[in-house]
Design a protein around this motif. Structure first.
Motif, PDB file in Angstrom:
ATOM      1  N   THR A  59       0.831  -1.207   0.000  1.00 16.69           N
ATOM      2  CA  THR A  59       0.000   0.000   0.000  1.00 16.69           C
ATOM      3  C   THR A  59       0.868   1.260   0.000  1.00 16.69           C
ATOM      4  OG1 THR A  59      -0.036  -0.065   2.427  1.00 16.69           O
ATOM      5  CG2 THR A  59      -1.943  -1.006   1.293  1.00 16.69           C
ATOM      6  N   GLU A  83      15.647   5.473   2.679  1.00 18.66           N
ATOM      7  CA  GLU A  83      14.292   4.951   2.914  1.00 18.66           C
ATOM      8  C   GLU A  83      14.291   3.444   2.663  1.00 18.66           C
ATOM      9  OE1 GLU A  83       9.675   5.589   1.424  1.00 18.66           O
ATOM     10  OE2 GLU A  83      11.251   5.708  -0.066  1.00 18.66           O
ATOM     11  N   GLY A  85      11.662   0.533   1.807  1.00 17.96           N
ATOM     12  CA  GLY A  85      10.265   0.314   1.408  1.00 17.96           C
ATOM     13  C   GLY A  85       9.784   1.403   0.468  1.00 17.96           C
ATOM     14  N   SER A  88       5.375   2.983  -3.858  1.00 19.10           N
ATOM     15  CA  SER A  88       4.995   3.811  -5.017  1.00 19.10           C
ATOM     16  C   SER A  88       6.028   4.889  -5.332  1.00 19.10           C
ATOM     17  CB  SER A  88       3.675   4.517  -4.711  1.00 19.10           C
ATOM     18  OG  SER A  88       3.885   5.458  -3.656  1.00 19.10           O
ATOM     19  N   GLN A  91       6.579   8.699  -0.803  1.00 16.82           N
ATOM     20  CA  GLN A  91       7.343   9.206   0.346  1.00 16.82           C
ATOM     21  C   GLN A  91       8.730   9.689  -0.104  1.00 16.82           C
ATOM     22  OE1 GLN A  91       6.838   8.984   4.330  1.00 16.82           O
ATOM     23  NE2 GLN A  91       8.251  10.578   3.646  1.00 16.82           N
ATOM     24  N   GLU A 106      13.734  -1.181  -2.234  1.00 18.77           N
ATOM     25  CA  GLU A 106      12.465  -1.911  -2.339  1.00 18.77           C
ATOM     26  C   GLU A 106      12.759  -3.369  -2.663  1.00 18.77           C
ATOM     27  OE1 GLU A 106       9.016  -1.382  -1.966  1.00 18.77           O
ATOM     28  OE2 GLU A 106       9.094  -3.503  -2.485  1.00 18.77           O
ATOM     29  N   ASP A 133      17.038  -6.345   0.044  1.00 21.98           N
ATOM     30  CA  ASP A 133      16.558  -6.375   1.422  1.00 21.98           C
ATOM     31  C   ASP A 133      17.092  -5.149   2.160  1.00 21.98           C
ATOM     32  OD1 ASP A 133      15.924  -6.780   4.027  1.00 21.98           O
ATOM     33  OD2 ASP A 133      16.974  -8.689   4.252  1.00 21.98           O
ATOM     34  N   GLY A 134      16.215  -4.185   2.334  1.00 23.79           N
ATOM     35  CA  GLY A 134      16.600  -2.918   2.958  1.00 23.79           C
ATOM     36  C   GLY A 134      16.983  -3.034   4.420  1.00 23.79           C
ATOM     37  N   THR A 150       9.432   2.384   6.039  1.00 28.62           N
ATOM     38  CA  THR A 150       7.996   2.556   5.818  1.00 28.62           C
ATOM     39  C   THR A 150       7.271   1.209   5.737  1.00 28.62           C
ATOM     40  OG1 THR A 150       8.260   2.754   3.419  1.00 28.62           O
ATOM     41  CG2 THR A 150       8.339   4.795   4.684  1.00 28.62           C
ATOM     42  N   LEU A 206       9.873  -7.311   5.609  1.00 28.93           N
ATOM     43  CA  LEU A 206      10.360  -8.684   5.505  1.00 28.93           C
ATOM     44  C   LEU A 206      11.869  -8.619   5.365  1.00 28.93           C
ATOM     45  CD1 LEU A 206       7.701  -9.979   2.932  1.00 28.93           C
ATOM     46  CD2 LEU A 206       7.589 -10.036   5.430  1.00 28.93           C
TER      47      LEU A 206
HETATM   48  N1  SAH Z   1       6.873   4.351   1.216  1.00 32.35           N
HETATM   49  C1  SAH Z   1       5.916   3.731   0.316  1.00 32.35           C
HETATM   50  C2  SAH Z   1       4.938   2.797   1.004  1.00 32.35           C
HETATM   51  C3  SAH Z   1       5.614   1.578   1.429  1.00 32.35           C
HETATM   52  S1  SAH Z   1       4.664   0.097   1.640  1.00 32.35           S
HETATM   53  C4  SAH Z   1       5.169   4.750  -0.487  1.00 32.35           C
HETATM   54  O1  SAH Z   1       5.397   5.950  -0.307  1.00 32.35           O
HETATM   55  O2  SAH Z   1       4.377   4.341  -1.349  1.00 32.35           O
HETATM   56  C5  SAH Z   1       6.025  -0.868   2.237  1.00 32.35           C
HETATM   57  C6  SAH Z   1       6.988  -1.316   1.178  1.00 32.35           C
HETATM   58  O3  SAH Z   1       8.077  -1.939   1.833  1.00 32.35           O
HETATM   59  C7  SAH Z   1       6.405  -2.372   0.229  1.00 32.35           C
HETATM   60  O4  SAH Z   1       6.535  -1.926  -1.080  1.00 32.35           O
HETATM   61  C8  SAH Z   1       7.251  -3.611   0.508  1.00 32.35           C
HETATM   62  O5  SAH Z   1       7.486  -4.411  -0.633  1.00 32.35           O
HETATM   63  C9  SAH Z   1       8.540  -2.989   1.028  1.00 32.35           C
HETATM   64  N2  SAH Z   1       9.392  -3.851   1.845  1.00 32.35           N
HETATM   65  C10 SAH Z   1       9.059  -4.753   2.802  1.00 32.35           C
HETATM   66  N3  SAH Z   1      10.164  -5.316   3.340  1.00 32.35           N
HETATM   67  C11 SAH Z   1      11.236  -4.754   2.708  1.00 32.35           C
HETATM   68  C12 SAH Z   1      12.659  -4.921   2.811  1.00 32.35           C
HETATM   69  N4  SAH Z   1      13.219  -5.767   3.680  1.00 32.35           N
HETATM   70  N5  SAH Z   1      13.434  -4.180   2.007  1.00 32.35           N
HETATM   71  C13 SAH Z   1      12.919  -3.313   1.112  1.00 32.35           C
HETATM   72  N6  SAH Z   1      11.582  -3.121   0.965  1.00 32.35           N
HETATM   73  C14 SAH Z   1      10.744  -3.826   1.759  1.00 32.35           C
END
Ligand code: SAH
Length: 216
Positions: A59, A83, A85, A88, A91, A106, A133-134, A150, A206
């Motif tokens: 989302t 950042e 995650g 889209s 952020q 991402e 993997d962030g 996020t 994750l």
């Molecule tokens: N900041 C985003 C919303 C993020 S939703 C915006 O402005 O739209 C959270 C995101 O984190 C998802 O896309 C998910 O795939 C990602 N995510 C989950 N675990 C992650 C990880 N370990 N490393 C990178 N991205 C991750």
């Protein structure tokens, strides 16, 4: 109402009236077209007071949460921001107008591509997107003055604490899978200080220091 009118209304009713005070954030959020960060068929939901699906079970966060996290992060125009995650890219777009440079990671390749296209529409050039993997961070580009996660985190990822500059700030939703608290982590003299803010609910982080091994 036009998207522009809806955007102004969102800033007034969802942000100002809920005590978002930072003028720069209010300005940037009244300028960046959030509708460009949604799947076309959901663009009409761009200024709703809620998260919106962007595919792959993920989302785009509620506008208020984006503003609140950005405010807690105390972004300055000299900051290098990381950042975790990208989703889209919304952020990251907001941060790009307030910081010097933004790195965003991402784990889902298709979403990285989606964000890339969205940022391109606005000619944003100080955001660098990576897939992976962030929770491991980006040691080659560290240290970062600010780090924002996020996605819902079960712990403060150790690597990210190490990659935070002295005096740096990290903001993350910390908690279990169903409920988290926006948490501010400040690094002072190599030690961390923690402050708690609003309750929130994010999709899970994750990965190595997230909820499960991500396999990326
Ligand atoms: N900041 C985003 C919303 C993020 S939703 C915006 O402005 O739209 C959270 C995101 O984190 C998802 O896309 C998910 O795939 C990602 N995510 C989950 N675990 C992650 C990880 N370990 N490393 C990178 N991205 C991750």
């Amino acid at each position: 109402m036009s998207f522009e009118e809806l955007r102004k209304k969102m800033v007034k009713e969802q942000l100002e009236q809920r005590n978002i005070k930072n003028k720069e954030i209010l300005q940037v959020m009244s300028e960046i077209p959030r509708e460009l960060f949604l799947p076309l068929e959901l663009a009409n939901l761009a200024y709703e007071d809620s998260p919106v699906p962007i595919g792959y079970g993920q989302t785009i966060s509620q506008p208020f949460i984006v503003a609140r996290m950005t405010e807690i992060l105390e972004v300055k125009n000299t900051d290098r921001v990381l950042e975790i995650g990208t989703g889209s890219g919304y952020q990251a777009a907001i941060l790009s107008k307030l910081a010097k440079v933004v790195f965003s990671i991402e784990r889902i390749g298709e979403l990285k591509k989606f964000a890339e296209e969205n940022l391109k529409k606005l000619n944003i050039e100080n955001v660098f997107l990576m897939r992976g993997d962030g929770t491991i961070g980006l040691s080659n580009y560290a240290p970062f003055n600010k780090i924002i996660i996020t996605a819902a985190a079960p712990q403060i990822p150790k690597n990210l604490i190490d990659q935070l500059a002295e005096g740096g700030i990290m903001v993350l939703p910390l908690g279990d899978i169903s409920l988290q608290v926006l948490t501010k982590v400040i690094k002072v003299d190599g030690q961390i200080k923690i402050e708690k803010y609003d309750y929130c609910r994010f999709v899970p982080l994750l990965g190595k220091y997230g909820f499960f091994e991500s396999g990326v």
